[in-house]
Design a protein around this motif. Structure first.
Motif, short mmCIF file in Angstrom:
data_model
loop_
_atom_site.label_atom_id
_atom_site.label_comp_id
_atom_site.label_asym_id
_atom_site.label_seq_id
_atom_site.Cartn_x
_atom_site.Cartn_y
_atom_site.Cartn_z
N GLY A 147 107.73 -24.76 34.07
CA GLY A 147 107.89 -23.16 34.91
C GLY A 147 109.93 -22.95 33.63
N HIS A 171 114.01 -17.50 38.48
CA HIS A 171 113.44 -16.10 38.73
C HIS A 171 114.72 -14.95 38.67
CE1 HIS A 171 109.51 -18.15 39.59
NE2 HIS A 171 110.85 -19.65 40.31
N PRO A 179 105.37 -9.24 32.63
CA PRO A 179 104.18 -9.95 33.18
C PRO A 179 104.77 -10.98 34.95
CG PRO A 179 104.56 -10.92 31.22
CD PRO A 179 106.17 -9.61 32.04
N ARG A 180 103.67 -10.77 35.11
CA ARG A 180 103.26 -11.63 36.65
C ARG A 180 104.01 -13.39 36.95
NH1 ARG A 180 99.22 -9.92 41.70
NH2 ARG A 180 100.41 -11.56 43.35
N CYS A 181 104.81 -13.14 37.91
CA CYS A 181 105.51 -14.73 37.58
C CYS A 181 104.55 -15.48 39.01
CB CYS A 181 107.06 -14.92 38.42
SG CYS A 181 108.12 -16.07 38.45
N SER A 182 104.78 -16.83 38.46
CA SER A 182 104.03 -17.65 39.83
C SER A 182 104.42 -17.54 40.98
CB SER A 182 104.99 -18.88 39.15
OG SER A 182 106.29 -19.16 39.11
N TYR A 186 107.22 -10.07 39.31
CA TYR A 186 107.12 -9.31 38.22
C TYR A 186 108.39 -9.39 37.00
CZ TYR A 186 102.38 -7.54 39.37
OH TYR A 186 101.66 -8.29 39.76
N CYS A 188 109.77 -11.28 35.54
CA CYS A 188 111.34 -12.94 35.84
C CYS A 188 111.39 -13.51 34.19
CB CYS A 188 110.69 -14.23 36.87
SG CYS A 188 110.72 -13.34 38.73
N GLU A 190 110.95 -16.80 33.76
CA GLU A 190 109.77 -17.71 33.99
C GLU A 190 108.37 -17.14 33.03
OE1 GLU A 190 107.23 -19.95 37.31
OE2 GLU A 190 109.79 -20.35 37.41
N ALA A 191 108.79 -15.97 33.46
CA ALA A 191 107.32 -15.30 33.25
C ALA A 191 107.36 -14.47 31.45
CB ALA A 191 106.72 -14.06 33.91
N ALA A 197 103.67 -19.65 30.11
CA ALA A 197 103.71 -18.53 30.07
C ALA A 197 103.97 -18.26 28.30
CB ALA A 197 105.00 -17.74 29.88
N ARG A 200 99.89 -19.03 27.56
CA ARG A 200 99.04 -17.55 27.90
C ARG A 200 99.20 -17.43 26.88
NH1 ARG A 200 102.74 -14.98 30.92
NH2 ARG A 200 103.89 -13.97 29.32
#
Length: 317
Positions: A147, A171, A179-182, A186, A188, A190-191, A197, A200
């Motif tokens: 992350g 965050h 994108p949606r984060c852990s 949405y 962040c 991190e995403a 990420a 992905r």
């Protein structure tokens, strides 16, 4: 006196024994008497206590063999959420520990003072003590790993926050439509820039897929494809660099640090691809025009024992 520090991640424990500073001017890596690195299979609070006790014994044995004083206090840097008083681990997913009074359990078992903090605070405390931020009065950390971790240290102390979650810089939202984060929000940082990420995004880059023996590319394969000149891989890595810069544009006016420390396995292994983009993006869109924020960006220097060193520093009287 001697203090111990441990960085306890999902599968490994990095440990150090740290001597009192040789000079009043501060600490150096010469103060690190012993380093250890062990795999673990911790699951649950009792298992955590057993593992820490075993690692303390190992350090004490090595210290005794070298003629150094025994451990007088212990610091732990954990990948965990914990209460503001740093006594109870609320949730450490990789360790299977939830709502456990870890500080009291360890003090009862070891008979030594125990200090807990999260792994990002430990990381930056190590760099603040004897690494990339050693000459700064304030610094922030952006650590790109699985992350994105973050921390803020000023005058030798980390920011804890009202609920023990201060400086969760990964965050910070950089794009509400992202994108949606852990964390289930949405957009962040991190995403966009964490290892998950990049994994992905790498799945959609044929050149990265081709480099992965199992067909499931990681950030490492993505970086390899970018270095080989693949345009799609380069675009993804540049996007991650711009995301870090976007996060910093929000953070620099808020924290006004002297130094931004960039660390974590992804950042350090891909610095040749990410750092030029971060620097160029910040230069192009500098916050608070005319104000030197920060004085510099610096890559973390202490390697895999940074958080253990920081934990030991926090445990020192």
């Amino acid at each position: 006196m001697t203090v111990a520090g441990f960085d306890i991640g999902g599968t490994k424990i990095a440990g150090v024994a740290l001597a009192a500073p040789a000079a009043p001017g501060g600490r150096t890596e010469a103060d690190v008497l012993v380093r250890t690195h062990r795999h673990h299979s911790i699951h649950g609070p009792e298992s955590l206590v057993d593992a820490v006790a075993a690692n303390v014994r190992e350090l004490d044995e090595q210290l005794a063999a070298a003629g150094h004083p025994p451990i007088a206090s212990v610091g732990l840097a954990l990948a965990a959420w914990m209460t503001r008083d740093r006594e109870t681990v609320i949730w450490a997913a990789h360790l299977g520990v939830r709502d456990a009074p870890v500080k009291a359990m360890l003090e009862q078992r070891l008979g030594l003072p125990i200090v807990l903090d999260n792994d990002a605070d430990g990381y930056l405390m190590g760099e603040d003590a004897m690494g990339a931020a050693a000459d700064a009065s304030s610094s922030i950390l952006i650590a790109l790993g699985t992350g994105v971790g973050g921390a803020y240290v000023a005058d030798g102390r980390p920011l804890i926050g009202a609920n023990g979650l201060g400086a969760e810089l990964g965050h910070v939202t950089i794009d509400e439509s992202g994108p949606r984060c852990s964390c289930d929000a949405y957009g962040c940082l991190e995403a966009f820039a964490g290892g998950n990420a990049l994994r992905r995004e790498a799945a959609g880059v044929p050149a990265a897929v081709a480099l992965a023996p199992d067909g499931v590319p990681t950030a490492e394969h993505l970086a390899g494809a970018a270095r080989a000149g693949d345009a799609a891989a380069i675009a993804v890595m540049e996007g991650a660099g711009r995301a870090v810069a976007a996060g910093l544009r929000r953070l620099l006016p808020a924290f006004d640090p002297e130094v931004v420390v960039l660390g974590g396995t992804v950042m350090l292994s891909c610095a040749d691809l990410l750092l030029p983009v971060i620097e160029a993006s910040l230069a192009e869109h500098a916050p608070l025009q005319g104000v030197p924020q920060p004085r510099r960006l610096a890559l973390a220097q202490l390697g895999g024992h940074a958080a253990a060193i920081g934990a030991a520093v926090l445990a020192a009287p």
